[in-house]
Design a protein around this motif. Structure first.
Motif, PDB file in Angstrom:
ATOM      1  N   ILE A 214       0.841  -1.205   0.000  1.00 56.18           N
ATOM      2  CA  ILE A 214       0.000   0.000   0.000  1.00 56.18           C
ATOM      3  C   ILE A 214       0.872   1.250   0.000  1.00 56.18           C
ATOM      4  N   ARG A 215       1.879   1.275   0.853  1.00 54.67           N
ATOM      5  CA  ARG A 215       2.765   2.444   0.923  1.00 54.67           C
ATOM      6  C   ARG A 215       3.503   2.656  -0.398  1.00 54.67           C
ATOM      7  N   ARG A 216       3.948   1.558  -0.991  1.00 50.09           N
ATOM      8  CA  ARG A 216       4.696   1.653  -2.258  1.00 50.09           C
ATOM      9  C   ARG A 216       3.805   2.189  -3.373  1.00 50.09           C
ATOM     10  N   ALA A 217       2.551   1.693  -3.432  1.00 53.36           N
ATOM     11  CA  ALA A 217       1.632   2.142  -4.481  1.00 53.36           C
ATOM     12  C   ALA A 217       1.270   3.619  -4.290  1.00 53.36           C
ATOM     13  N   ALA A 218       0.985   4.007  -3.048  1.00 55.66           N
ATOM     14  CA  ALA A 218       0.640   5.412  -2.771  1.00 55.66           C
ATOM     15  C   ALA A 218       1.806   6.327  -3.104  1.00 55.66           C
ATOM     16  N   ASN A 219       3.014   5.885  -2.788  1.00 55.40           N
ATOM     17  CA  ASN A 219       4.195   6.690  -3.094  1.00 55.40           C
ATOM     18  C   ASN A 219       4.412   6.816  -4.602  1.00 55.40           C
ATOM     19  N   THR A 220       4.170   5.725  -5.324  1.00 53.92           N
ATOM     20  CA  THR A 220       4.286   5.771  -6.787  1.00 53.92           C
ATOM     21  C   THR A 220       3.296   6.768  -7.360  1.00 53.92           C
ATOM     22  N   GLY A 221       2.091   6.798  -6.788  1.00 49.03           N
ATOM     23  CA  GLY A 221       1.096   7.765  -7.233  1.00 49.03           C
ATOM     24  C   GLY A 221       1.576   9.190  -7.043  1.00 49.03           C
ATOM     25  N   MET A 222       2.245   9.467  -5.911  1.00 45.47           N
ATOM     26  CA  MET A 222       2.762  10.810  -5.671  1.00 45.47           C
ATOM     27  C   MET A 222       3.879  11.156  -6.656  1.00 45.47           C
ATOM     28  N   VAL A 223       4.742  10.200  -6.943  1.00 46.77           N
ATOM     29  CA  VAL A 223       5.822  10.434  -7.913  1.00 46.77           C
ATOM     30  C   VAL A 223       5.231  10.744  -9.292  1.00 46.77           C
ATOM     31  N   ASN A 224       4.202   9.989  -9.673  1.00 42.73           N
ATOM     32  CA  ASN A 224       3.550  10.247 -10.961  1.00 42.73           C
ATOM     33  C   ASN A 224       2.928  11.644 -10.991  1.00 42.73           C
ATOM     34  N   LEU A 225       2.300  12.039  -9.880  1.00 41.25           N
ATOM     35  CA  LEU A 225       1.727  13.387  -9.789  1.00 41.25           C
ATOM     36  C   LEU A 225       2.817  14.449  -9.928  1.00 41.25           C
ATOM     37  N   ALA A 226       3.944  14.210  -9.275  1.00 41.06           N
ATOM     38  CA  ALA A 226       5.048  15.169  -9.335  1.00 41.06           C
ATOM     39  C   ALA A 226       5.526  15.361 -10.769  1.00 41.06           C
ATOM     40  N   HIS A 227       5.621  14.278 -11.514  1.00 42.82           N
ATOM     41  CA  HIS A 227       6.022  14.372 -12.929  1.00 42.82           C
ATOM     42  C   HIS A 227       4.992  15.173 -13.726  1.00 42.82           C
ATOM     43  N   LEU A 228       3.704  14.948 -13.443  1.00 45.57           N
ATOM     44  CA  LEU A 228       2.655  15.715 -14.132  1.00 45.57           C
ATOM     45  C   LEU A 228       2.789  17.203 -13.822  1.00 45.57           C
ATOM     46  N   GLY A 229       3.078  17.518 -12.543  1.00 43.31           N
ATOM     47  CA  GLY A 229       3.219  18.911 -12.148  1.00 43.31           C
ATOM     48  C   GLY A 229       4.398  19.592 -12.807  1.00 43.31           C
ATOM     49  N   ILE A 230       5.479  18.851 -12.992  1.00 40.52           N
ATOM     50  CA  ILE A 230       6.651  19.406 -13.661  1.00 40.52           C
ATOM     51  C   ILE A 230       6.334  19.734 -15.114  1.00 40.52           C
ATOM     52  N   GLU A 231       5.571  18.845 -15.749  1.00 41.51           N
ATOM     53  CA  GLU A 231       5.215  19.064 -17.149  1.00 41.51           C
ATOM     54  C   GLU A 231       4.181  20.181 -17.303  1.00 41.51           C
ATOM     55  N   ASP A 232       3.219  20.238 -16.371  1.00 40.64           N
ATOM     56  CA  ASP A 232       2.136  21.216 -16.507  1.00 40.64           C
ATOM     57  C   ASP A 232       1.472  21.429 -15.153  1.00 40.64           C
ATOM     58  N   TYR A 233       1.732  22.582 -14.530  1.00 46.58           N
ATOM     59  CA  TYR A 233       1.129  22.881 -13.235  1.00 46.58           C
ATOM     60  C   TYR A 233      -0.397  22.926 -13.311  1.00 46.58           C
ATOM     61  N   GLY A 234      -0.924  23.189 -14.503  1.00 48.37           N
ATOM     62  CA  GLY A 234      -2.373  23.294 -14.643  1.00 48.37           C
ATOM     63  C   GLY A 234      -3.061  21.987 -14.948  1.00 48.37           C
TER      64      GLY A 234
END
Length: 284
Positions: A214-234
């Motif tokens: 569970i922790r690993r999956a939730a953390n992966t989700g945050m990493v994916n979000l971070a990549h999205l934010g880098i590409e486009d804050y909006g």
């Protein structure tokens, strides 16, 4: 929702007031042509949403947001701007901006942005309210409401869609997440009164392994979000979940790590993550 508007162009203030009134988006509790004057007003008025211009003569919008955030912890900020600089936009989000509205202002964009910010703010407040009253509800003697098959199926669909948007639906931990959230839904509560390990013991003979998945999956989700934010804050997924499923400061820290600006990863608060999923499922 209560709005406070700040722009050194009176015409912009009048346009925004008309849009908010005509579209029935909320009430305008105050306006100001000056960031300095606005700081005194908003301290007393405590608006739900502040719309502030980025470039003003006496105080720029980013400085205003940083100062206002010191005493307005539950207020959301929207910034008006003609600027397209990624660095400046990044600084604005780090200061606490939720969304940008591009100038010249048009009613469709204003309504869409305000609707998104209002929905996100309502979700955050619902999560906080549930967390604060959960213990009282659990100690009451009232019977737990039964979940129908249709509501359970709808909740499963909501959960699956969220995990897909986070890019972790194929992760083995996503099945554990769904199992844990559905248990909490069936028992009309959140995870506040138990540890994640105690929750996992209800489903697995190897609770530690389940907890790690569970922790690993939730953390992966945050990493994916971070990549999205880098590409486009909006990006809609980034703005929706970086402030509800996750803590924005931690997502930003992960973004800095990915950029090589920091040697520290962002941290995921698993209880908050699961509690937020419960709220999303209950508000399907």
């Amino acid at each position: 929702m209560k709005f406070y508007l700040i722009d050194d162009d009176r015409n912009i203030l009048n346009i925004l007031k008309l849009i908010i009134a005509n579209r029935k988006l909320g009430t305008v509790c105050g306006t100001s042509l000056s960031g300095y004057d606005a700081l005194e007003d908003v301290r007393l008025l405590a608006p739900d949403i502040i719309i502030v211009d980025l470039l003003m003569a006496d105080m720029d919008g980013i400085t205003f947001v940083r100062k206002a955030n010191e005493f307005l912890s539950e207020t959301a900020f929207i910034m008006l701007s003609q600027v397209s600089s990624k660095d400046m936009i990044g600084s604005a989000y780090e200061a606490g901006i939720e969304y940008f509205i591009q100038k010249p202002v048009n009613s469709v964009e204003v309504e869409n942005v305000i609707a998104k910010v209002s929905r996100q703010l309502s979700m955050q407040r619902t999560i906080q309210k549930m967390q604060s009253i959960f213990m009282d509800e659990m100690t009451s003697n009232s019977p737990e409401p039964e979940r129908t098959a249709s509501s359970a199926a709808a909740s499963r669909t909501v959960l699956t869609n969220i995990l897909q948007r986070l890019g972790i639906s194929g992760d083995i931990g996503s099945r554990d997440i769904i199992m844990a959230v559905e248990y909490l839904l069936e028992h009309d509560g959140q995870i506040n009164d138990m540890t994640l390990g105690e929750l996992c013991k209800r489903f697995s003979d190897s609770p530690k392994s389940m907890e790690q998945r569970i922790r690993r999956a939730a953390n992966t989700g945050m990493v994916n979000l971070a990549h999205l934010g880098i590409e486009d804050y909006g990006n809609d997924i980034f703005t929706e979940y970086s402030n509800t499923l996750y803590n924005f400061e931690q997502v930003r820290r992960e973004m800095d790590y990915i950029r090589g600006k920091s040697d520290r990863h962002g941290n995921v608060k698993i209880k908050n993550f699961l509690n937020a999923l419960v709220v999303y499922s209950q508000n399907q």
